[in-house]
Enzyme design. Structure first.
Site, PDB file in Angstrom:
ATOM      1  N   SER A 192       0.826  -1.199   0.000  1.00  0.00           N
ATOM      2  CA  SER A 192       0.000   0.000   0.000  1.00  0.00           C
ATOM      3  C   SER A 192       0.872   1.267   0.000  1.00  0.00           C
ATOM      4  CB  SER A 192      -0.954  -0.073   1.192  1.00  0.00           C
ATOM      5  OG  SER A 192      -1.998   0.831   1.044  1.00  0.00           O
ATOM      6  N   ASP A 352     -10.099  -3.352  -5.276  1.00  0.00           N
ATOM      7  CA  ASP A 352      -9.195  -2.414  -4.624  1.00  0.00           C
ATOM      8  C   ASP A 352      -9.169  -1.135  -5.461  1.00  0.00           C
ATOM      9  OD1 ASP A 352      -7.080  -1.043  -3.502  1.00  0.00           O
ATOM     10  OD2 ASP A 352      -5.584  -2.617  -3.814  1.00  0.00           O
ATOM     11  N   HIS A 382      -8.183  -4.954  -0.899  1.00  0.00           N
ATOM     12  CA  HIS A 382      -7.036  -4.191  -0.405  1.00  0.00           C
ATOM     13  C   HIS A 382      -6.672  -4.579   1.026  1.00  0.00           C
ATOM     14  CE1 HIS A 382      -4.102  -0.989  -0.623  1.00  0.00           C
ATOM     15  NE2 HIS A 382      -4.362  -0.758   0.645  1.00  0.00           N
TER      16      HIS A 382
END
Ligand SMILES: *[C@@H]1O[C@H](CO)[C@@H](O)[C@H](O)[C@H]1NC(C)=O
Ligand SMILES: *[C@@H]1O[C@H](CO)[C@@H](O)[C@H](O)[C@H]1NC(C)=O
Length: 412
Positions: A192, A352, A382
């Site tokens: 991320s 995501d 995600h």
């Protein structure tokens, strides 16, 4: 208190149809568990909004509870020596395999950058601690987990610069020798926002003429790679998906740059581009860089370009430059800046908002001649790789971890 008990309590408290029932695509595995997990995140997010509204504590201050709840003290064990150190003024947690039988073979190393939207997260959260240990055990590698400072207390470029300083410090021959690391087998990796920092650091190191030791690989797990277009098909398709709804990602982006809420409002409307960033929109043109299957249901229109952020005249010093800065948005560089990058592993998830950031980078790196392994999870969401600790442990996390480590095993 253990994260487990907290999550159970909060999830029960929020056990109303409203919180729990969130349409989650049929093909996602363990849907009920994901709905429950997400109900915890949504409750906390609503609590954070309320707290900010009442002037008690700002939104990210409340959300930081997730980080605190999962904090552990990383400890040495039979096989792994864990030390907390400071590299050029930045805290790091270092995991080293214990040498057996006096052999002094050099190890591989993974520099790991945790996720959390540059605002949350810590190397000392149990899923990151566990991942570092797994990397040591499976790869016999040294793992350097970086405790970079966070926004909103420290806006861009502080988190990035902390990471860059640590990497520069670590990649010195003397330092590598001290930890018995093979200078030819070092990777940078992160998930991320950590994937964002890993991609940015890989690019900037290439540009540094004094750099002698180079990275062998970069492994980016559902990375954030651009702030210019927050309406890519994946942002549109997944705006209400669990864990990272579009509002939260937009909040992370705006808080990374500034605490002025005008940027948040402009980014929500995708009207935050200014004349300085508009010339770079061609680098995030999803109609050009996404395979047809991902964009055919959507009609491309370039984001609006406005004088002053969102037409509200957010005249913050440097904001226009920040939006155009590849250290924040690694997609914003020409092909010539991608050509000599280390080989890459990029993990993306269908459900995501950041899916298309990752896929666009796959396309761009490949067309610049960089070797890329792209693993796309059709049922992934995600944050999936971090859900390894009970009660929020998901099967997909195990698959993702195994495949990611297999790639490192073969490529590092
Ligand atoms: C985006 O790409 C499409 C075709 O792939 C092109 O027609 C369009 O002009 C491009 N727009 C921008 C802003 O680069
Ligand atoms: C895209 O454009 C076509 C043709 O103008 C239109 O029929 C379609 O509804 C549009 N799709 C979306 C998602 O806006």
């Amino acid at each position: 208190m253990r994260f487990g008990s907290i999550i159970v309590i909060v999830a029960l408290c929020s056990f109303t149809a409203y919180y729990i029932y969130e349409p989650i695509p049929e093909e996602i595995e363990e849907r009920w568990k994901l709905m429950l997990t997400n109900s915890f995140f949504r409750s906390l997010s609503h609590l954070a909004d309320l707290s900010e509204l009442l002037g008690l504590k700002d939104y990210m201050g409340v959300m930081y509870f997730i980080t605190l709840a999962e904090k552990v003290v990383p400890e040495s064990d039979e096989h792994i020596e864990v030390t907390e150190e400071t590299f050029d003024g930045v805290e790091v947690v270092l995991y080293q395999p214990k040498q057996t039988g006096g052999d002094t073979e050099l190890s591989r190393a993974v520099i790991y950058l945790h996720g959390g939207g540059w605002c949350l997260g810590s190397s000392r959260m149990s899923p990151y601690d566990l991942l570092a240990r797994t990397l040591v055990a499976e790869l016999d590698a040294v793992v350097l987990s970086v405790e970079y400072r966070l926004a909103p207390a420290h806006h861009f470029p502080v988190p990035y610069e902390d990471v860059y300083r640590v990497v520069k410090h670590f990649l010195q021959k003397g330092v590598l020798a001290k930890y018995s690391v093979d200078p030819g087998r070092i990777a940078v990796s992160g998930d991320s926002a950590g994937g964002n920092l890993a991609a940015a650091v890989s690019q900037q190191l290439q540009k540094d003429p004094g750099q002698q030791v180079h990275l062998k690989a970069q492994a980016l797990i559902y990375p954030v790679l651009q702030a210019l277009d927050l309406n890519t098909p994946s942002y549109q398709q997944n705006q209400d998906m669990p864990i990272l709804p579009r509002t939260l990602m937009v909040r992370f982006w705006s808080e990374y740059f500034t605490s002025d809420k005008a940027l948040f409002r402009a980014m929500m409307a995708n009207t935050h581009n200014n004349p300085e960033s508009s010339s770079l929109l061609k680098f995030v043109n999803w109609s050009a860089f996404l395979p047809e299957t991902y964009h055919r249901k959507y009609n491309y229109s370039a984001p609006a370009v406005v004088q002053g952020v969102g037409g509200e005249g957010v005249g913050m010093e440097g904001l226009a430059q920040s939006l155009a800065d590849p250290r924040a948005s690694p997609l914003l560089v020409p092909d010539s800046a991608l050509r000599s990058l280390p080989k890459a592993y990029i993990l993306t998830c269908e459900y995501d908002v950041l899916r298309d950031d990752g896929i666009m980078y796959v396309t761009r790196l490949r067309s610049a001649g960089v070797e890329v392994t792209h693993e796309h999870y059709d049922t992934g969401f995600h944050g999936g790789l971090m859900f390894t600790v009970w009660p929020t442990d998901f099967l997909i996390a195990r698959r993702m971890t195994n495949n990611y480590i297999k790639w490192l095993e073969e490529n590092l």
